[in-house]
Design a protein around this motif. Structure first.
Motif: not given
Length: 290
Positions: A96-99, A204-210, A215-221, A251-262
């Motif tokens: 997910l992060a690589g994308t 760009m703001w969506t990119l910051y959000a995801v 990042l928070v998930r990775t800190i937790f893990r 993360t997956t929902v955010c990138l579905a609602l504001v898909h980079p492909g758009m």
């Protein structure tokens, strides 16, 4: 020497979890990640966003990981579902992060804004993907060692912590680079970014959000594995669903609602449309986009 081991049927002589995993929670996220995998597959095809293949594989991997947790509900000493859930829930996040890394590079090239990037857009993608692969390998190998007894579990945790540390460092740097690019493009917009229908700031703001969610998930893990099996994070199943499953699903929902492909599709359309008088007159914007 530790007597902890797996027999030929993959059954451990010790509990692999400090609790009985919830089957309901596991199946819930199997369904949720399965749905978003299908949604992103449809978007990838209709928007021609082929770089989202790793993202879709990450969604499928997450679904498989939570299937392993649901399966583990039947027997917390069965090493097979334990390894499935550990390897897939850890190994899918880097996909997910690589994308997300690749998305920024495509935005920079699509907006004709190479001069605003801290480094070349292609040089942004390659090192981050390399780092992501390294993180993926560390987490896969580390999680594979988790069911090999006490000594193997300790070594596995150290390897996983290393992989998560790499991923954490990469994401902090990535957010910083995205911020630099954003501010420069606000000050000196390109002809493409100035088109009224090219709403690049929203993306760009969506990119910051995801990025923040991952990042928070990775800190937790990272903290979970750094503290070890005796820590409260490891012993509390609900935290896995709050700070891992839910954040990655968001993360997956955010990138579905504001898909980079758009955005990339709107740029392609702009390329075949003549410039209007307003488009020809590019007025620099301040850092707030005003």
């Amino acid at each position: 020497m530790s007597t902890h081991s797996l027999d030929s049927r993959g059954i451990a002589n010790f509990d692999l979890y400090p609790y009985v995993p919830s089957a309901a929670a596991g199946w819930t996220f199997v369904v949720l990640f399965g749905i978003v995998a299908v949604v992103h597959l449809a978007f990838m095809i209709t928007l021609r966003s082929w770089f989202f293949i790793p993202f879709i594989l990450g969604c499928i991997g997450e679904a498989g990981g939570y299937y392993g947790r649901a399966w583990s509900h039947q027997n917390i000493r069965n090493g097979t579902p334990y390894l499935i859930q550990m390897m897939l829930t850890l190994g899918s996040a880097p996909l997910l992060a690589g994308t997300v890394y690749m998305t920024l590079g495509r935005f920079i090239r699509g907006l004709d804004a190479e001069e605003h990037a801290p480094i070349s857009s292609r040089k942004i993608t390659k090192p981050y993907v390399f780092i992501d692969v390294a993180s993926f390998v560390c987490q896969i190998f580390g999680s594979a060692a988790q069911a090999s007894g006490a000594e193997g579990a300790r070594k596995g945790m150290l390897i996983v912590v290393g992989g998560l540390g790499i991923q954490l460092f990469a994401f902090v740097c990535f957010i910083g680079m995205g911020t630099i690019f954003h501010r420069k493009l606000n000050r000196e917009p390109t002809a493409t970014s100035s088109r009224p229908h090219v709403n690049w700031r929203r993306h760009m703001w969506t990119l910051y959000a995801v990025s923040t969610l991952i990042l928070v998930r990775t800190i937790f893990r990272f903290i979970e594995f750094a503290v070890g099996a005796d820590g409260s994070l490891y012993k509390t199943e609900a935290l896995i669903y709050v700070f891992d499953a839910s954040l990655l699903f968001a993360t997956t929902v955010c990138l579905a609602l504001v898909h980079p492909g758009m955005l990339l599709r709107s740029i392609r359309k702009a390329d075949v449309m003549p410039l209007s008088d307003n488009d020809k007159s590019v007025v620099p914007l301040n850092q707030y986009g005003e």
